[in-house]
Motif scaffolding. Structure first.
Motif, PDB file in Angstrom:
ATOM      1  N   UNK A  89       0.636  -1.231   0.039  1.00  0.00           N
ATOM      2  CA  UNK A  89       0.017   0.063   0.144  1.00  0.00           C
ATOM      3  C   UNK A  89       0.781   1.380   0.086  1.00  0.00           C
ATOM      4  N   UNK A  90       0.879   1.900  -1.212  1.00  0.00           N
ATOM      5  CA  UNK A  90       1.693   3.228  -1.111  1.00  0.00           C
ATOM      6  C   UNK A  90       1.441   4.232  -0.151  1.00  0.00           C
ATOM      7  N   UNK A  91       0.380   4.283   0.425  1.00  0.00           N
ATOM      8  CA  UNK A  91      -0.154   5.291   1.509  1.00  0.00           C
ATOM      9  C   UNK A  91       0.722   5.037   2.710  1.00  0.00           C
ATOM     10  N   UNK A  92       1.128   3.620   2.797  1.00  0.00           N
ATOM     11  CA  UNK A  92       1.925   3.547   4.063  1.00  0.00           C
ATOM     12  C   UNK A  92       3.157   4.000   3.915  1.00  0.00           C
ATOM     13  N   UNK A  93       3.597   4.703   2.954  1.00  0.00           N
ATOM     14  CA  UNK A  93       5.162   5.170   2.845  1.00  0.00           C
ATOM     15  C   UNK A  93       5.292   6.454   2.518  1.00  0.00           C
ATOM     16  N   UNK A  94       4.017   7.036   1.808  1.00  0.00           N
ATOM     17  CA  UNK A  94       4.030   8.285   1.264  1.00  0.00           C
ATOM     18  C   UNK A  94       3.680   9.127   2.415  1.00  0.00           C
ATOM     19  N   UNK A  95       4.554  10.110   3.015  1.00  0.00           N
ATOM     20  CA  UNK A  95       4.442  10.790   4.205  1.00  0.00           C
ATOM     21  C   UNK A  95       4.262  12.094   4.000  1.00  0.00           C
ATOM     22  N   UNK A  96       4.325  12.966   2.864  1.00  0.00           N
ATOM     23  CA  UNK A  96       3.898  14.288   2.589  1.00  0.00           C
ATOM     24  C   UNK A  96       2.999  14.584   1.830  1.00  0.00           C
ATOM     25  N   UNK A  97       2.184  15.744   1.834  1.00  0.00           N
ATOM     26  CA  UNK A  97       0.954  16.026   1.236  1.00  0.00           C
ATOM     27  C   UNK A  97       1.178  15.688  -0.261  1.00  0.00           C
ATOM     28  N   UNK A  98       2.176  15.995  -0.989  1.00  0.00           N
ATOM     29  CA  UNK A  98       1.951  16.075  -2.258  1.00  0.00           C
ATOM     30  C   UNK A  98       3.418  15.160  -2.756  1.00  0.00           C
ATOM     31  N   UNK A  99       3.235  14.551  -3.963  1.00  0.00           N
ATOM     32  CA  UNK A  99       4.221  13.971  -4.691  1.00  0.00           C
ATOM     33  C   UNK A  99       5.754  14.671  -4.569  1.00  0.00           C
ATOM     34  N   UNK A 100       5.535  15.819  -4.971  1.00  0.00           N
ATOM     35  CA  UNK A 100       6.681  16.677  -5.350  1.00  0.00           C
ATOM     36  C   UNK A 100       7.450  16.682  -3.941  1.00  0.00           C
ATOM     37  N   UNK A 101       6.709  16.848  -2.760  1.00  0.00           N
ATOM     38  CA  UNK A 101       7.359  17.131  -1.361  1.00  0.00           C
ATOM     39  C   UNK A 101       7.913  15.663  -1.055  1.00  0.00           C
ATOM     40  N   UNK A 102       7.293  14.588  -1.188  1.00  0.00           N
ATOM     41  CA  UNK A 102       7.950  13.111  -0.888  1.00  0.00           C
ATOM     42  C   UNK A 102       8.911  12.977  -1.612  1.00  0.00           C
ATOM     43  N   UNK A 103       9.177  13.398  -3.053  1.00  0.00           N
ATOM     44  CA  UNK A 103      10.534  12.887  -3.513  1.00  0.00           C
ATOM     45  C   UNK A 103      11.444  13.826  -3.209  1.00  0.00           C
ATOM     46  N   UNK A 104      11.119  15.030  -2.766  1.00  0.00           N
ATOM     47  CA  UNK A 104      12.200  16.010  -2.223  1.00  0.00           C
ATOM     48  C   UNK A 104      12.622  15.315  -0.883  1.00  0.00           C
ATOM     49  N   UNK A 105      11.710  15.049  -0.263  1.00  0.00           N
ATOM     50  CA  UNK A 105      12.108  14.116   1.189  1.00  0.00           C
ATOM     51  C   UNK A 105      13.071  13.310   0.828  1.00  0.00           C
ATOM     52  N   UNK A 106      12.905  12.422   0.056  1.00  0.00           N
ATOM     53  CA  UNK A 106      13.812  11.438  -0.322  1.00  0.00           C
ATOM     54  C   UNK A 106      15.196  11.732  -0.668  1.00  0.00           C
ATOM     55  N   UNK A 107      15.299  12.902  -1.175  1.00  0.00           N
ATOM     56  CA  UNK A 107      16.578  13.550  -1.517  1.00  0.00           C
ATOM     57  C   UNK A 107      17.207  14.203  -0.778  1.00  0.00           C
ATOM     58  N   UNK A 108      16.698  14.540   0.519  1.00  0.00           N
ATOM     59  CA  UNK A 108      17.079  15.316   1.406  1.00  0.00           C
ATOM     60  C   UNK A 108      18.769  15.115   2.030  1.00  0.00           C
ATOM     61  N   UNK A 109      18.715  14.033   1.963  1.00  0.00           N
ATOM     62  CA  UNK A 109      20.169  13.763   2.727  1.00  0.00           C
ATOM     63  C   UNK A 109      21.247  13.731   1.422  1.00  0.00           C
ATOM     64  N   UNK A 110      21.005  13.271   0.168  1.00  0.00           N
ATOM     65  CA  UNK A 110      21.944  13.330  -0.840  1.00  0.00           C
ATOM     66  C   UNK A 110      21.985  14.716  -1.486  1.00  0.00           C
ATOM     67  N   UNK A 111      21.250  15.322  -1.426  1.00  0.00           N
ATOM     68  CA  UNK A 111      21.275  16.814  -2.034  1.00  0.00           C
ATOM     69  C   UNK A 111      20.751  17.946  -1.239  1.00  0.00           C
ATOM     70  N   UNK A 112      21.830  18.593  -0.602  1.00  0.00           N
ATOM     71  CA  UNK A 112      21.626  19.582   0.649  1.00  0.00           C
ATOM     72  C   UNK A 112      20.989  20.915   0.021  1.00  0.00           C
ATOM     73  N   UNK A 113      21.427  21.265  -1.366  1.00  0.00           N
ATOM     74  CA  UNK A 113      21.020  22.576  -1.767  1.00  0.00           C
ATOM     75  C   UNK A 113      19.554  22.403  -2.141  1.00  0.00           C
ATOM     76  N   UNK A 114      18.447  23.408  -1.911  1.00  0.00           N
ATOM     77  CA  UNK A 114      17.305  23.386  -1.935  1.00  0.00           C
ATOM     78  C   UNK A 114      16.932  23.468  -3.232  1.00  0.00           C
ATOM     79  N   UNK A 115      17.510  24.370  -4.163  1.00  0.00           N
ATOM     80  CA  UNK A 115      17.231  24.413  -5.655  1.00  0.00           C
ATOM     81  C   UNK A 115      17.585  23.209  -6.337  1.00  0.00           C
ATOM     82  N   UNK A 116      18.722  22.746  -6.113  1.00  0.00           N
ATOM     83  CA  UNK A 116      19.150  21.534  -6.792  1.00  0.00           C
ATOM     84  C   UNK A 116      18.428  20.422  -6.410  1.00  0.00           C
ATOM     85  N   UNK A 117      17.648  20.254  -5.242  1.00  0.00           N
ATOM     86  CA  UNK A 117      16.781  19.099  -4.814  1.00  0.00           C
ATOM     87  C   UNK A 117      15.828  19.246  -5.538  1.00  0.00           C
TER      88      UNK A 117
END
Length: 239
Positions: A89-117
């Motif tokens: 069930x994807x809802x068990x792992x999608x934790x942010x309100x939108x898809x964009x925010x969820x993907x950006x959350x996944x990238x937070x550790x590997x890409x520190x710069x907000x614009x690049x992320x």
């Protein structure tokens, strides 16, 4: 070492309120090198336990699991960086309100710069054909769109291995075919449990799990035939 290795792995869990244990997997030894590996079996057979061992969500009671040379207990953080896990069930792992925010959350550790992320998140969403859904609430999306979004969020960090636990269970036929094509085009090694025997037929190697044991390990067609025979025998035995 470019494989996933199970060495005499057993998993036992305590039974609530008793001093006894239930065995979920028993004495499993595997060397998984193929690009596409399927896992089939009845509910409660041990499929999900087998998959969760690959990224350390479950620890062996006996034996060991190594992913590309890293032990899933001793080096669990490194293993999880290499293994992406997608739940039924994807809802068990999608934790942010939108898809964009969820993907950006996944990238937070590997890409520190907000614009690049943000730019990288857009690239990932575009790759999966869901950029137009990026700012919609995840609760407004269809089951297939959510599953693609969960895949995108997991694959954004480019793991070497992708584990999918019955990913087509909540999908209609159109979205199942979309998932099928998407998985077929991935570069990652894929390990997928499924009740969908058509999906299992796409795999290079298929494991049949029964009562915590691997009862067949080989080609997809023969594995599906063996599983059908097991199911038929079980039905006949209950009559």
């Amino acid at each position: 070492m470019h494989s996933i290795n199970f060495s005499k792995v057993s998993v036992r869990v305590p039974v609530d309120g008793t001093d006894t244990h239930k065995t979920l997997l028993r004495d499993v030894s595997l060397d998984l090198r193929e690009r596409r590996i399927g896992v089939i079996g009845a509910n409660g057979s041990g499929k999900s336990t087998l998959l969760r061992l690959v990224n350390g969500l479950v620890e062996p009671s006996e034996g060991s699991v190594n992913v590309y040379g890293d032990d899933t207990v001793a080096a669990v953080r490194k293993v999880r960086a290499n293994v992406g896990f997608v739940f039924t069930d994807p809802l068990s792992q999608l934790v942010m309100p939108t898809g964009r925010e969820d993907v950006e959350l996944s990238l937070r550790r590997s890409i520190r710069n907000t614009r690049e992320r943000s730019a990288r998140a857009e690239q990932v969403l575009l790759r999966f054909g869901i950029l137009h859904l990026a700012d919609q609430s995840i609760y407004e999306l269809s089951g297939g769109e959510r599953q693609l979004l969960a895949l995108a969020a997991v694959l954004a960090v480019e793991p070497r291995v992708l584990v999918l636990d019955e990913p087509s269970t909540l999908l209609d036929l159109r979205n199942r075919e979309l998932l099928r094509r998407t998985v077929a085009g991935l570069d990652q090694q894929v390990i997928m449990s499924t009740h969908d025997l058509d999906l299992a037929q796409d795999m290079d190697r298929v494991l049949v799990v029964e009562a915590g044991r691997i009862v067949f390990d080989g080609g997809a067609s023969e594995a599906v035939s063996r599983y059908r025979a097991l199911c038929a025998a079980g039905v006949d035995g209950k009559r």
